[in-house]
Design a protein around this motif. Sequence first.
Motif, PDB file in Angstrom:
ATOM      1  N   UNK A 116      51.105   3.767  61.721  1.00 18.93           N
ATOM      2  CA  UNK A 116      50.173   4.743  61.173  1.00 18.93           C
ATOM      3  C   UNK A 116      50.999   5.760  60.388  1.00 18.93           C
ATOM      4  N   UNK A 117      51.173   5.475  59.121  1.00 24.23           N
ATOM      5  CA  UNK A 117      52.059   6.332  58.345  1.00 24.23           C
ATOM      6  C   UNK A 117      51.551   6.470  56.918  1.00 24.23           C
ATOM      7  N   UNK A 118      51.321   7.711  56.499  1.00 25.58           N
ATOM      8  CA  UNK A 118      51.046   7.957  55.091  1.00 25.58           C
ATOM      9  C   UNK A 118      51.637   9.297  54.657  1.00 25.58           C
ATOM     10  N   UNK A 119      52.653   9.775  55.424  1.00 22.50           N
ATOM     11  CA  UNK A 119      53.341  11.006  55.088  1.00 22.50           C
ATOM     12  C   UNK A 119      54.849  10.773  55.132  1.00 22.50           C
ATOM     13  N   UNK A 120      55.577  11.533  54.339  1.00 20.25           N
ATOM     14  CA  UNK A 120      57.026  11.449  54.350  1.00 20.25           C
ATOM     15  C   UNK A 120      57.633  12.301  55.453  1.00 20.25           C
ATOM     16  N   UNK A 121      56.887  13.304  55.948  1.00 20.56           N
ATOM     17  CA  UNK A 121      57.391  14.176  56.996  1.00 20.56           C
ATOM     18  C   UNK A 121      57.423  13.435  58.327  1.00 20.56           C
ATOM     19  N   UNK A 122      58.329  13.842  59.219  1.00 18.80           N
ATOM     20  CA  UNK A 122      58.450  13.180  60.513  1.00 18.80           C
ATOM     21  C   UNK A 122      57.475  13.766  61.534  1.00 18.80           C
ATOM     22  N   UNK A 123      57.093  12.944  62.521  1.00 19.02           N
ATOM     23  CA  UNK A 123      56.169  13.363  63.572  1.00 19.02           C
ATOM     24  C   UNK A 123      56.917  14.191  64.606  1.00 19.02           C
ATOM     25  N   UNK A 124      56.332  15.336  64.984  1.00 18.95           N
ATOM     26  CA  UNK A 124      56.956  16.217  65.966  1.00 18.95           C
ATOM     27  C   UNK A 124      56.183  16.269  67.280  1.00 18.95           C
ATOM     28  N   UNK A 125      54.896  15.870  67.286  1.00 22.73           N
ATOM     29  CA  UNK A 125      54.082  15.930  68.502  1.00 22.73           C
ATOM     30  C   UNK A 125      52.956  14.917  68.417  1.00 22.73           C
ATOM     31  N   UNK A 126      52.578  14.345  69.568  1.00 25.79           N
ATOM     32  CA  UNK A 126      51.487  13.382  69.651  1.00 25.79           C
ATOM     33  C   UNK A 126      50.610  13.702  70.849  1.00 25.79           C
ATOM     34  N   UNK A 127      49.300  13.382  70.741  1.00 25.21           N
ATOM     35  CA  UNK A 127      48.414  13.451  71.895  1.00 25.21           C
ATOM     36  C   UNK A 127      47.317  12.407  71.711  1.00 25.21           C
ATOM     37  N   UNK A 128      46.930  11.747  72.799  1.00 29.81           N
ATOM     38  CA  UNK A 128      45.825  10.789  72.764  1.00 29.81           C
ATOM     39  C   UNK A 128      44.637  11.375  73.511  1.00 29.81           C
ATOM     40  N   UNK A 129      43.436  10.958  73.114  1.00 29.42           N
ATOM     41  CA  UNK A 129      42.212  11.463  73.736  1.00 29.42           C
ATOM     42  C   UNK A 129      41.064  10.564  73.323  1.00 29.42           C
ATOM     43  N   UNK A 130      39.875  10.824  73.847  1.00 31.71           N
ATOM     44  CA  UNK A 130      38.688  10.065  73.486  1.00 31.71           C
ATOM     45  C   UNK A 130      37.625  10.980  72.921  1.00 31.71           C
ATOM     46  N   UNK A 131      36.834  10.486  71.956  1.00 25.89           N
ATOM     47  CA  UNK A 131      35.798  11.311  71.352  1.00 25.89           C
ATOM     48  C   UNK A 131      34.498  11.208  72.151  1.00 25.89           C
ATOM     49  N   UNK A 132      33.406  11.767  71.603  1.00 27.41           N
ATOM     50  CA  UNK A 132      32.122  11.806  72.299  1.00 27.41           C
ATOM     51  C   UNK A 132      31.554  10.416  72.550  1.00 27.41           C
ATOM     52  N   UNK A 133      32.004   9.418  71.799  1.00 26.57           N
ATOM     53  CA  UNK A 133      31.562   8.043  71.989  1.00 26.57           C
ATOM     54  C   UNK A 133      32.586   7.221  72.773  1.00 26.57           C
ATOM     55  N   UNK A 134      33.521   7.931  73.419  1.00 21.41           N
ATOM     56  CA  UNK A 134      34.572   7.311  74.227  1.00 21.41           C
ATOM     57  C   UNK A 134      35.458   6.383  73.397  1.00 21.41           C
ATOM     58  N   UNK A 135      35.613   6.723  72.140  1.00 20.81           N
ATOM     59  CA  UNK A 135      36.500   5.974  71.255  1.00 20.81           C
ATOM     60  C   UNK A 135      37.912   6.556  71.362  1.00 20.81           C
TER      61      UNK A 135
END
Length: 228
Positions: free
Chosen positions: A6-25
């Motif tokens: 999942x990449x469309x930026x040249x900057x590096x990733x500094x933080x990540x978090x996973x979660x689910x939306x209102x439809x449990x996606x």
Amino acid sequence: MTGRLLRDKQSSVAALVTFGDSEDRPLLAAGYRDGAILVWDPLTQGRLCELVGERRVEVTALAAFYRTEGQLLLAASGKDGAVRVWDAETGDPAGQPIQSFQGEVRALAAFDGPAHRSLLAIGGSDGVVTVWDPLTGEPAGEPLQGHRSAVTSLITFVGPQGQLLMATGSKDRNLRVWDALTRRCLLRIVTASPLHALFPVRGDRAGASGLLVGATAGFAFVDIDMAE
């Protein structure tokens, strides 16, 4: 490996978090060193929205949580020490920025307080953990004090007796486990090197039986089955 990066930026990733939306996606938020925050659907590998504020500062930590009405929110801390809250599904700002006055923030954790009130714990570079109402930007109760150096990892989880606990790791090489509601330190362990990551391990009872601890020297499992 499945799918693609999942990449469309040249900057590096500094933080990540996973979660689910209102439809449990399942969703994934990534914070970048150039200040951008992107929300992704990791199953379709599509970018859902970008969170954009008035200021672009390097993202240092992320936390996702629901407010009482079911709105999915995302908190992000930056190099400037401020914590900003967003609607994770629309990308719109929510509430006022929190200026914790602790210098740089490297750790965030959201949890439900009394009366199902959403609260946000912020680990500061001064070693203090403060708790805030993320929507009003006001402090909520007494800070957690004990670390002598920057808090670098912070999680909340359900303990083996069903109690709500908070674990903090620091550059001072200390792991501390707290009662998240009373703010009392229940356990302190001195390790061989600075701590960087914490993850709860579920047991065969109500909650976690221990913690995986990531440090400069490696990682270890810590039993937190504290008898009453």
